[in-house]
Design a protein around this motif. Structure first.
Motif, PDB file in Angstrom:
ATOM      1  N   MET A  95       0.847  -1.183   0.000  1.00 20.74           N
ATOM      2  CA  MET A  95       0.000   0.000   0.000  1.00 20.74           C
ATOM      3  C   MET A  95       0.889   1.241   0.000  1.00 20.74           C
ATOM      4  SD  MET A  95      -3.109   0.659   2.525  1.00 20.74           S
ATOM      5  CE  MET A  95      -3.978   2.143   2.556  1.00 20.74           C
ATOM      6  N   GLU A  96       0.648   2.160  -0.920  1.00 25.59           N
ATOM      7  CA  GLU A  96       1.466   3.357  -1.035  1.00 25.59           C
ATOM      8  C   GLU A  96       0.924   4.470  -0.151  1.00 25.59           C
ATOM      9  OE1 GLU A  96       2.168   4.682  -5.000  1.00 25.59           O
ATOM     10  OE2 GLU A  96       2.199   2.635  -5.766  1.00 25.59           O
ATOM     11  N   LYS A  97       1.873   5.229   0.436  1.00 26.51           N
ATOM     12  CA  LYS A  97       1.475   6.371   1.253  1.00 26.51           C
ATOM     13  C   LYS A  97       1.325   7.584   0.346  1.00 26.51           C
ATOM     14  CE  LYS A  97       3.495   5.183   5.660  1.00 26.51           C
ATOM     15  NZ  LYS A  97       4.363   5.625   6.746  1.00 26.51           N
ATOM     16  N   ALA A  98       0.338   8.377   0.634  1.00 27.61           N
ATOM     17  CA  ALA A  98       0.116   9.600  -0.141  1.00 27.61           C
ATOM     18  C   ALA A  98       1.175  10.632   0.221  1.00 27.61           C
ATOM     19  CB  ALA A  98      -1.272  10.160   0.138  1.00 27.61           C
ATOM     20  N   ILE A  99       1.668  11.325  -0.762  1.00 25.92           N
ATOM     21  CA  ILE A  99       2.651  12.375  -0.527  1.00 25.92           C
ATOM     22  C   ILE A  99       1.902  13.602  -0.016  1.00 25.92           C
ATOM     23  CG2 ILE A  99       4.327  13.904  -1.621  1.00 25.92           C
ATOM     24  CD1 ILE A  99       4.831  11.677  -3.643  1.00 25.92           C
ATOM     25  N   PRO A 100       2.351  14.159   1.113  1.00 33.54           N
ATOM     26  CA  PRO A 100       1.633  15.327   1.645  1.00 33.54           C
ATOM     27  C   PRO A 100       1.766  16.522   0.697  1.00 33.54           C
ATOM     28  CG  PRO A 100       3.649  14.954   2.893  1.00 33.54           C
ATOM     29  CD  PRO A 100       3.492  13.800   1.935  1.00 33.54           C
ATOM     30  N   LYS A 101       0.705  17.304   0.639  1.00 33.70           N
ATOM     31  CA  LYS A 101       0.706  18.480  -0.228  1.00 33.70           C
ATOM     32  C   LYS A 101       1.562  19.568   0.414  1.00 33.70           C
ATOM     33  CE  LYS A 101      -2.243  21.607  -2.649  1.00 33.70           C
ATOM     34  NZ  LYS A 101      -3.086  21.479  -3.764  1.00 33.70           N
ATOM     35  N   LEU A 102       2.466  20.134  -0.362  1.00 33.52           N
ATOM     36  CA  LEU A 102       3.345  21.190   0.125  1.00 33.52           C
ATOM     37  C   LEU A 102       2.614  22.526   0.129  1.00 33.52           C
ATOM     38  CD1 LEU A 102       6.612  20.263  -1.794  1.00 33.52           C
ATOM     39  CD2 LEU A 102       6.128  19.906   0.617  1.00 33.52           C
ATOM     40  N   PRO A 103       3.007  23.429   1.034  1.00 32.46           N
ATOM     41  CA  PRO A 103       2.377  24.760   1.015  1.00 32.46           C
ATOM     42  C   PRO A 103       2.770  25.500  -0.260  1.00 32.46           C
ATOM     43  CG  PRO A 103       4.186  24.699   2.601  1.00 32.46           C
ATOM     44  CD  PRO A 103       3.991  23.296   2.090  1.00 32.46           C
ATOM     45  N   PRO A 104       1.957  26.453  -0.682  1.00 34.67           N
ATOM     46  CA  PRO A 104       2.266  27.185  -1.920  1.00 34.67           C
ATOM     47  C   PRO A 104       3.573  27.975  -1.785  1.00 34.67           C
ATOM     48  CG  PRO A 104       0.306  28.090  -0.863  1.00 34.67           C
ATOM     49  CD  PRO A 104       0.724  26.903  -0.074  1.00 34.67           C
ATOM     50  N   MET A 105       4.269  28.125  -2.890  1.00 33.13           N
ATOM     51  CA  MET A 105       5.526  28.867  -2.920  1.00 33.13           C
ATOM     52  C   MET A 105       5.241  30.369  -2.805  1.00 33.13           C
ATOM     53  SD  MET A 105       8.054  26.738  -3.348  1.00 33.13           S
ATOM     54  CE  MET A 105       9.359  27.747  -4.001  1.00 33.13           C
ATOM     55  N   PRO A 106       6.056  31.102  -2.028  1.00 33.17           N
ATOM     56  CA  PRO A 106       5.863  32.555  -1.949  1.00 33.17           C
ATOM     57  C   PRO A 106       5.922  33.171  -3.349  1.00 33.17           C
ATOM     58  CG  PRO A 106       7.412  31.827  -0.269  1.00 33.17           C
ATOM     59  CD  PRO A 106       7.122  30.637  -1.153  1.00 33.17           C
ATOM     60  N   GLY A 107       4.995  34.083  -3.605  1.00 36.11           N
ATOM     61  CA  GLY A 107       4.926  34.729  -4.911  1.00 36.11           C
ATOM     62  C   GLY A 107       3.928  34.082  -5.852  1.00 36.11           C
ATOM     63  N   SER A 108       3.535  32.845  -5.570  1.00 33.81           N
ATOM     64  CA  SER A 108       2.584  32.172  -6.455  1.00 33.81           C
ATOM     65  C   SER A 108       1.170  32.688  -6.205  1.00 33.81           C
ATOM     66  CB  SER A 108       2.621  30.658  -6.223  1.00 33.81           C
ATOM     67  OG  SER A 108       2.057  30.343  -4.960  1.00 33.81           O
ATOM     68  N   LYS A 109       0.281  32.446  -7.144  1.00 29.76           N
ATOM     69  CA  LYS A 109      -1.108  32.878  -6.997  1.00 29.76           C
ATOM     70  C   LYS A 109      -1.768  32.197  -5.794  1.00 29.76           C
ATOM     71  CE  LYS A 109      -2.149  34.226 -11.721  1.00 29.76           C
ATOM     72  NZ  LYS A 109      -2.317  35.646 -11.511  1.00 29.76           N
ATOM     73  N   ALA A 110      -1.472  30.930  -5.577  1.00 30.31           N
ATOM     74  CA  ALA A 110      -2.051  30.209  -4.440  1.00 30.31           C
ATOM     75  C   ALA A 110      -1.585  30.830  -3.122  1.00 30.31           C
ATOM     76  CB  ALA A 110      -1.674  28.737  -4.498  1.00 30.31           C
ATOM     77  N   TYR A 111      -0.304  31.210  -3.065  1.00 33.33           N
ATOM     78  CA  TYR A 111       0.243  31.839  -1.863  1.00 33.33           C
ATOM     79  C   TYR A 111      -0.439  33.190  -1.624  1.00 33.33           C
ATOM     80  CZ  TYR A 111       3.674  33.748   1.405  1.00 33.33           C
ATOM     81  OH  TYR A 111       4.285  34.303   2.495  1.00 33.33           O
ATOM     82  N   GLN A 112      -0.602  33.967  -2.692  1.00 38.17           N
ATOM     83  CA  GLN A 112      -1.257  35.268  -2.573  1.00 38.17           C
ATOM     84  C   GLN A 112      -2.709  35.117  -2.123  1.00 38.17           C
ATOM     85  OE1 GLN A 112      -0.559  36.936  -6.451  1.00 38.17           O
ATOM     86  NE2 GLN A 112       1.490  37.657  -5.907  1.00 38.17           N
ATOM     87  N   ARG A 113      -3.403  34.104  -2.637  1.00 41.07           N
ATOM     88  CA  ARG A 113      -4.781  33.853  -2.210  1.00 41.07           C
ATOM     89  C   ARG A 113      -4.833  33.506  -0.734  1.00 41.07           C
ATOM     90  NH1 ARG A 113      -5.466  31.571  -7.409  1.00 41.07           N
ATOM     91  NH2 ARG A 113      -4.846  29.524  -6.664  1.00 41.07           N
TER      92      ARG A 113
END
Length: 179
Positions: free
Chosen positions: A1-19
């Protein structure tokens, strides 16, 4: 059974980070606005001019009753920002509410006379120099410093009529006017 890779926080400067940063700011503004609206004191118009400095480095004046001006000087009241959707207004709140706001955002408290670490003091000479610079159009606009900076350039203010009083430098770089 494979473990899910945790989602990393958005990179500074990216649209996701700004949101994400924008969402945090909206939540902080909402919390501050609720605190102010739940505890603000009605301004009693009077003949005492009380000056404080805004976040942008501009002087604002409140025309207060002598009683409210005395309460500000004694530390029973504070001047705080009330973030509204279109602009930032200023309100008077009891010291306890101002302390709560200071814990959330140091920049939201524009004047509070705390015994150990007053916020927003300016002596008469500094006040007159700031007024002259604004009148001449040479007053520098203070940048919005990040919260993590420690607030060394906290807002400065003083009630009218503090001439002749001694002043001392506070540890955070402000000026404490004493008598």
């Amino acid at each position: 059974m494979e473990k899910a890779i945790p989602k990393l926080p958005p990179m500074p400067g990216s649209k996701a980070y700004q949101r994400a940063e924008s969402k945090k700011q909206v939540e902080l503004d909402r919390a501050l606005r609720e605190l102010v609206l739940g505890s603000q004191v009605a301004i009693e118009a009077g003949e005492t001019a009380f000056y404080f400095m805004t976040r942008k480095g501009k002087l604002r004046r409140l025309e207060l009753s002598p009683g409210q001006a005395k309460m500000l000087e004694d530390g029973a009241l504070g001047v705080v920002e009330r973030p509204e959707p279109a602009q930032i207004e200023h309100s008077l709140v009891p010291a306890a509410a101002a302390e709560q706001m200071y814990a959330l955002s140091k920049k939201a408290v524009r004047f509070l006379n705390r015994k150990d670490n007053p916020v927003g003091f300016m002596n008469d000479e500094e006040l007159k120099a700031q007024q002259a610079a604004e009148a001449a159009g040479t007053a520098p606009e203070l940048p919005d410093e990040p919260e993590a900076e420690g607030g060394a350039d906290e807002a400065q203010a003083a009630p009218e009529g503090t001439a002749g009083e001694s002043s001392e430098q506070t540890p955070d770089g402000g000026t404490n006017v004493g008598g």
